[in-house]
Design a protein around this motif. Structure first.
Motif, PDB file in Angstrom:
ATOM      1  N   ASN A  24       0.051   5.036   5.054  1.00  0.00           N
ATOM      2  CA  ASN A  24       1.376   5.363   4.512  1.00  0.00           C
ATOM      3  C   ASN A  24       1.917   4.245   3.634  1.00  0.00           C
ATOM      4  O   ASN A  24       2.515   4.491   2.580  1.00  0.00           O
ATOM      5  CB  ASN A  24       2.359   5.658   5.652  1.00  0.00           C
ATOM      6  CG  ASN A  24       2.042   6.951   6.377  1.00  0.00           C
ATOM      7  OD1 ASN A  24       1.386   7.828   5.832  1.00  0.00           O
ATOM      8  ND2 ASN A  24       2.495   7.069   7.615  1.00  0.00           N
ATOM      9  N   GLU A  25       1.684   3.002   4.079  1.00  0.00           N
ATOM     10  CA  GLU A  25       2.157   1.858   3.284  1.00  0.00           C
ATOM     11  C   GLU A  25       1.435   1.810   1.937  1.00  0.00           C
ATOM     12  O   GLU A  25       2.049   1.575   0.886  1.00  0.00           O
ATOM     13  CB  GLU A  25       1.916   0.560   4.048  1.00  0.00           C
ATOM     14  CG  GLU A  25       2.393  -0.686   3.292  1.00  0.00           C
ATOM     15  CD  GLU A  25       1.965  -1.969   3.970  1.00  0.00           C
ATOM     16  OE1 GLU A  25       2.070  -3.023   3.311  1.00  0.00           O
ATOM     17  OE2 GLU A  25       1.504  -1.917   5.123  1.00  0.00           O
ATOM     18  N   LEU A  26       0.112   2.059   1.964  1.00  0.00           N
ATOM     19  CA  LEU A  26      -0.657   2.058   0.720  1.00  0.00           C
ATOM     20  C   LEU A  26      -0.199   3.170  -0.209  1.00  0.00           C
ATOM     21  O   LEU A  26      -0.087   2.977  -1.424  1.00  0.00           O
ATOM     22  CB  LEU A  26      -2.144   2.219   1.029  1.00  0.00           C
ATOM     23  CG  LEU A  26      -2.824   1.029   1.723  1.00  0.00           C
ATOM     24  CD1 LEU A  26      -4.243   1.404   2.130  1.00  0.00           C
ATOM     25  CD2 LEU A  26      -2.834  -0.199   0.827  1.00  0.00           C
ATOM     26  N   ALA A  27       0.068   4.347   0.360  1.00  0.00           N
ATOM     27  CA  ALA A  27       0.529   5.481  -0.460  1.00  0.00           C
ATOM     28  C   ALA A  27       1.869   5.170  -1.106  1.00  0.00           C
ATOM     29  O   ALA A  27       2.088   5.468  -2.286  1.00  0.00           O
ATOM     30  CB  ALA A  27       0.627   6.740   0.405  1.00  0.00           C
ATOM     31  N   ARG A  28       2.778   4.533  -0.340  1.00  0.00           N
ATOM     32  CA  ARG A  28       4.088   4.178  -0.900  1.00  0.00           C
ATOM     33  C   ARG A  28       3.948   3.139  -2.009  1.00  0.00           C
ATOM     34  O   ARG A  28       4.618   3.211  -3.045  1.00  0.00           O
ATOM     35  CB  ARG A  28       5.018   3.671   0.210  1.00  0.00           C
ATOM     36  CG  ARG A  28       5.533   4.771   1.134  1.00  0.00           C
ATOM     37  CD  ARG A  28       6.679   4.256   1.988  1.00  0.00           C
ATOM     38  NE  ARG A  28       6.237   3.221   2.908  1.00  0.00           N
ATOM     39  CZ  ARG A  28       5.802   3.458   4.150  1.00  0.00           C
ATOM     40  NH1 ARG A  28       5.738   4.698   4.597  1.00  0.00           N
ATOM     41  NH2 ARG A  28       5.424   2.463   4.941  1.00  0.00           N
ATOM     42  N   GLU A  29       3.054   2.158  -1.791  1.00  0.00           N
ATOM     43  CA  GLU A  29       2.820   1.131  -2.802  1.00  0.00           C
ATOM     44  C   GLU A  29       2.271   1.758  -4.082  1.00  0.00           C
ATOM     45  O   GLU A  29       2.684   1.404  -5.202  1.00  0.00           O
ATOM     46  CB  GLU A  29       1.836   0.096  -2.259  1.00  0.00           C
ATOM     47  CG  GLU A  29       1.527  -1.042  -3.213  1.00  0.00           C
ATOM     48  CD  GLU A  29       2.708  -1.992  -3.392  1.00  0.00           C
ATOM     49  OE1 GLU A  29       2.704  -2.726  -4.394  1.00  0.00           O
ATOM     50  OE2 GLU A  29       3.621  -1.984  -2.535  1.00  0.00           O
ATOM     51  N   PHE A  30       1.339   2.677  -3.925  1.00  0.00           N
ATOM     52  CA  PHE A  30       0.755   3.374  -5.076  1.00  0.00           C
ATOM     53  C   PHE A  30       1.831   4.134  -5.840  1.00  0.00           C
ATOM     54  O   PHE A  30       1.908   4.086  -7.074  1.00  0.00           O
ATOM     55  CB  PHE A  30      -0.343   4.307  -4.580  1.00  0.00           C
ATOM     56  CG  PHE A  30      -1.163   4.933  -5.678  1.00  0.00           C
ATOM     57  CD1 PHE A  30      -1.605   4.187  -6.767  1.00  0.00           C
ATOM     58  CD2 PHE A  30      -1.510   6.266  -5.620  1.00  0.00           C
ATOM     59  CE1 PHE A  30      -2.369   4.757  -7.770  1.00  0.00           C
ATOM     60  CE2 PHE A  30      -2.270   6.853  -6.615  1.00  0.00           C
ATOM     61  CZ  PHE A  30      -2.698   6.100  -7.695  1.00  0.00           C
ATOM     62  N   GLU A  31       2.707   4.858  -5.117  1.00  0.00           N
ATOM     63  CA  GLU A  31       3.777   5.616  -5.758  1.00  0.00           C
ATOM     64  C   GLU A  31       4.738   4.714  -6.508  1.00  0.00           C
ATOM     65  O   GLU A  31       5.209   5.051  -7.598  1.00  0.00           O
ATOM     66  CB  GLU A  31       4.541   6.449  -4.710  1.00  0.00           C
ATOM     67  CG  GLU A  31       3.778   7.647  -4.172  1.00  0.00           C
ATOM     68  CD  GLU A  31       3.509   8.686  -5.252  1.00  0.00           C
ATOM     69  OE1 GLU A  31       4.335   8.818  -6.172  1.00  0.00           O
ATOM     70  OE2 GLU A  31       2.455   9.343  -5.183  1.00  0.00           O
ATOM     71  N   ARG A  32       5.052   3.550  -5.926  1.00  0.00           N
ATOM     72  CA  ARG A  32       5.954   2.610  -6.611  1.00  0.00           C
ATOM     73  C   ARG A  32       5.350   2.141  -7.939  1.00  0.00           C
ATOM     74  O   ARG A  32       6.041   2.042  -8.956  1.00  0.00           O
ATOM     75  CB  ARG A  32       6.250   1.402  -5.706  1.00  0.00           C
ATOM     76  CG  ARG A  32       7.271   1.670  -4.617  1.00  0.00           C
ATOM     77  CD  ARG A  32       7.769   0.375  -4.001  1.00  0.00           C
ATOM     78  NE  ARG A  32       6.719  -0.320  -3.277  1.00  0.00           N
ATOM     79  CZ  ARG A  32       6.437  -0.145  -1.993  1.00  0.00           C
ATOM     80  NH1 ARG A  32       7.137   0.747  -1.296  1.00  0.00           N
ATOM     81  NH2 ARG A  32       5.479  -0.819  -1.405  1.00  0.00           N
ATOM     82  N   ASN A  33       4.063   1.882  -7.920  1.00  0.00           N
ATOM     83  CA  ASN A  33       3.411   1.426  -9.148  1.00  0.00           C
ATOM     84  C   ASN A  33       3.299   2.549 -10.176  1.00  0.00           C
ATOM     85  O   ASN A  33       3.397   2.305 -11.379  1.00  0.00           O
ATOM     86  CB  ASN A  33       2.022   0.865  -8.816  1.00  0.00           C
ATOM     87  CG  ASN A  33       2.100  -0.519  -8.195  1.00  0.00           C
ATOM     88  OD1 ASN A  33       2.374  -1.499  -8.877  1.00  0.00           O
ATOM     89  ND2 ASN A  33       1.878  -0.601  -6.889  1.00  0.00           N
ATOM     90  N   ILE A  34       3.106   3.769  -9.713  1.00  0.00           N
ATOM     91  CA  ILE A  34       3.106   4.912 -10.626  1.00  0.00           C
ATOM     92  C   ILE A  34       4.469   5.041 -11.302  1.00  0.00           C
ATOM     93  O   ILE A  34       4.557   5.248 -12.521  1.00  0.00           O
ATOM     94  CB  ILE A  34       2.755   6.219  -9.864  1.00  0.00           C
ATOM     95  CG1 ILE A  34       1.276   6.207  -9.464  1.00  0.00           C
ATOM     96  CG2 ILE A  34       3.064   7.454 -10.710  1.00  0.00           C
ATOM     97  CD1 ILE A  34       0.877   7.380  -8.585  1.00  0.00           C
ATOM     98  N   ALA A  35       5.524   4.907 -10.509  1.00  0.00           N
ATOM     99  CA  ALA A  35       6.883   5.007 -11.064  1.00  0.00           C
ATOM    100  C   ALA A  35       7.131   3.915 -12.110  1.00  0.00           C
ATOM    101  O   ALA A  35       7.772   4.161 -13.140  1.00  0.00           O
ATOM    102  CB  ALA A  35       7.914   4.919  -9.938  1.00  0.00           C
ATOM    103  N   GLU A  36       6.613   2.720 -11.859  1.00  0.00           N
ATOM    104  CA  GLU A  36       6.779   1.632 -12.828  1.00  0.00           C
ATOM    105  C   GLU A  36       6.057   1.956 -14.134  1.00  0.00           C
ATOM    106  O   GLU A  36       6.553   1.665 -15.227  1.00  0.00           O
ATOM    107  CB  GLU A  36       6.246   0.328 -12.233  1.00  0.00           C
ATOM    108  CG  GLU A  36       7.115  -0.235 -11.118  1.00  0.00           C
ATOM    109  CD  GLU A  36       6.512  -1.489 -10.500  1.00  0.00           C
ATOM    110  OE1 GLU A  36       5.466  -1.962 -11.015  1.00  0.00           O
ATOM    111  OE2 GLU A  36       7.072  -1.990  -9.508  1.00  0.00           O
ATOM    112  N   GLY A  37       4.883   2.581 -14.024  1.00  0.00           N
ATOM    113  CA  GLY A  37       4.138   2.956 -15.227  1.00  0.00           C
ATOM    114  C   GLY A  37       4.879   3.996 -16.048  1.00  0.00           C
ATOM    115  O   GLY A  37       4.932   3.905 -17.287  1.00  0.00           O
ATOM    116  N   ARG A  38       5.456   4.989 -15.365  1.00  0.00           N
ATOM    117  CA  ARG A  38       6.242   6.008 -16.085  1.00  0.00           C
ATOM    118  C   ARG A  38       7.431   5.368 -16.778  1.00  0.00           C
ATOM    119  O   ARG A  38       7.750   5.685 -17.929  1.00  0.00           O
ATOM    120  CB  ARG A  38       6.720   7.091 -15.107  1.00  0.00           C
ATOM    121  CG  ARG A  38       5.650   8.089 -14.714  1.00  0.00           C
ATOM    122  CD  ARG A  38       6.278   9.335 -14.114  1.00  0.00           C
ATOM    123  NE  ARG A  38       7.009   9.030 -12.892  1.00  0.00           N
ATOM    124  CZ  ARG A  38       6.515   9.179 -11.663  1.00  0.00           C
ATOM    125  NH1 ARG A  38       5.285   9.625 -11.500  1.00  0.00           N
ATOM    126  NH2 ARG A  38       7.234   8.891 -10.598  1.00  0.00           N
TER     127      ARG A  38
END
Length: 528
Positions: free
Chosen positions: A88-102
């Motif tokens: 879950n922590e990894l998934a949240r970290e991945f989502e945060r980085n995706i949001a930064e890219g957008r």
């Protein structure tokens, strides 16, 4: 070679974060990860995530390419650890980085041409076999072949042959909404018949196969499964109902299959951001409720505390009520005191709702109705003589023609002040789509009377047919989704253009107004 040493070796060669991440993804698919790799996954999430997010924000980059990388990385997260908290922590970290890219693209801090090169670098490494000890990583380049994006051959796509494309539809053959289901199905079939008579779509005939769920969510899974497993349909088109959609949508999303133009204005098919495989033609309940409330307040001069809401005691009624409440708030009004009248799905017992209405201390002068044909007609029948001047506004899901027929059987006075918001222009009008539909209906189903729901089915099906044509002969779901998302300013003769995009899967946002006259015909009215 073990994954960690392989990743380190590639990193030392300095071929860039995209290559490192791609090797990680390839390694994850081969099962080389263990619980010790959580930190490496976290590091790579910070490198892959921004590329994924930036690619999502670049409209020039096909969605299926991004989805392939997302799927790979999600597999990597699942294999990185057996601990759910780590995952879950990894998934949240991945989502945060995706949001930064957008945000980088949307804020003008990233160039889509560079993003394209980064993504192509990532794709080539994912699709290539992992390099051995003596093999150096391939150089980055924007023209790499992407195996994950290759469209399937016609024979490999469920529901698609050289001669046919099969769509499934779940509607009620029984229950209070059966007339609406049959009308919507008729409109889709007329559009399919017209297309087939002209040679089909790239030589393929369109076929619609319907299954019955009785407007009961408990029966919807069986109907969906029948169409998917036995009939092997390509996608779902025109399912009817809000409570049933709450069951059908997860079924479709789990299988990554198209769920197109359901006959509902509910939020279950309008998530933000939208579900990838769910597309709507019609306006939402919120938009119809907003139009009705503004009409009552501005055009009919009804006071806010003199408006009540009538609807099913389920998701349909709940969302209709929420739409009215939102319209109140948008107008700067307090929504806390809105009167809500309810009835049970597939029932015409109106006694409780009528009793609630009679008990109101402030006389109610208008009712926003969120229901199907027979309950709406029965409620009007029970309250017309008790409240002679009452205004009844109905949402388009009521089935305007069927409602008019029910009320005319009771007598002309029951048609007074009955308004229906619509998702299509007046059937009595002369817009090019209406005239085309009437001619096609007469050809395909001689003797059938055109109505608003069958017209809507016809328009929704033609929106899909337009995308199928633009998609080309090599059809698959991912390609069709991307084609639908590229629909811009499509003029179908409605008086309003249709648009779909990655961020908005609802083609129409316009609401038309109609009012019954004493002859049982609907006349166009201005809603504002």
């Amino acid at each position: 070679m073990q994954f960690l040493s392989l990743a380190s070796s590639i990193a030392r060669r300095s071929h860039g974060p995209a290559i490192l991440a791609a090797v990680f993804l390839t390694g994850s698919a081969s099962g080389a990860l263990s619980a010790d790799n959580v930190n490496l996954v976290r590091e790579l999430a910070g490198r892959v995530g921004p590329i994924v997010g930036s690619s999502q924000a670049c409209t020039s980059i096909a969605t299926r390419r991004v989805q392939a990388i997302l799927t790979k990385f999600q597999e990597a997260i699942r294999e990185a650890s057996t601990n759910p908290n780590d995952r879950n922590e990894l998934a949240r970290e991945f989502e945060r980085n995706i949001a930064e890219g957008r945000a980088a693209v949307n804020g003008g801090r990233a160039d889509c041409r560079l993003v394209e090169r980064q993504l192509a670098d990532l794709e080539r490494s994912v699709s290539a076999p992992p390099p051995g000890p003596a093999t150096s990583a391939a150089p980055a380049g924007a023209n790499a072949a992407v195996s994950t994006a290759r469209p399937a051959a016609p024979g490999d796509v469920r529901g698609v042959t050289d001669q046919e494309i099969r769509f499934g539809m779940v509607i009620p053959y029984t229950g209070s909404a059966k007339e609406n289901g049959q009308s919507y199905k008729r409109g889709i079939e007329v559009a399919f018949a017209r297309s087939n008579a002209a040679g089909g779509v790239h030589g393929r005939m369109l076929k619609l196969i319907a299954a019955d769920d009785g407007f009961e969510p408990s029966r919807t899974p069986e109907a969906m499964k029948l169409l998917w497993d036995r009939e092997r349909v390509f996608g779902f088109l025109g399912n009817l109902g809000t409570p049933t959609a709450a069951v059908a949508v997860p079924f479709a999303l789990e299988r990554r299959v198209l769920f197109f133009a359901p006959f509902t204005g509910g939020s279950v098919v309008r998530h933000d951001p939208p579900d990838r495989y769910v597309f709507n033609y019609r306006p939402s309940f919120v938009e119809e409720a907003d139009a009705a409330v503004r009409y009552l307040l501005k055009m009919r001069k009804i006071r806010p505390n003199q408006i009540a809401v009538f609807g099913q005691n389920d998701d349909l009624g709940e969302q209709g009520f929420a739409g009215v409440a939102r319209a109140y708030r948008a107008a700067g009004l307090n929504d806390a005191s809105i009167v809500r009248l309810v009835y049970n799905r597939n029932s015409i017992d109106m006694d409780e709702a009528v009793a609630q209405l009679k008990a109101q201390k402030v006389p109610i002068k208008a009712i926003v109705m969120v229901g199907t044909t027979r309950p709406a007609a029965k409620f009007i029948e029970k309250t017309r003589d008790l409240f002679p001047g009452m205004i009844y506004t109905n949402m388009s899901i009521v089935g305007a023609t069927a409602l008019a027929q029910e009320l005319m059987l009771l007598g002309p006075r029951f048609t007074e002040n009955v308004i229906v918001t619509q998702a299509v222009p007046a059937v009595s009008g002369y817009s090019s789509t209406v005239l085309e539909f009437k001619a096609a209906l007469a050809q395909a189903s001689p003797g059938e009377v055109p109505d608003y729901i069958s017209l809507e089915g016809y328009v929704a099906a033609n929106l899909l047919i337009d995308a199928l044509k633009r998609c080309g002969p090599q059809l698959d779901t991912e390609r069709l989704v991307e084609t639908l998302e590229s629909t811009r300013n499509l003029d179908m003769g409605l008086g309003a253009s249709l648009n779909l995009s990655r961020g908005d899967h609802q083609a129409l946002h316009k609401v038309w107004g109609t009012q019954l006259d004493r002859s049982g015909s609907y006349q166009p009215i201005d809603l504002e």
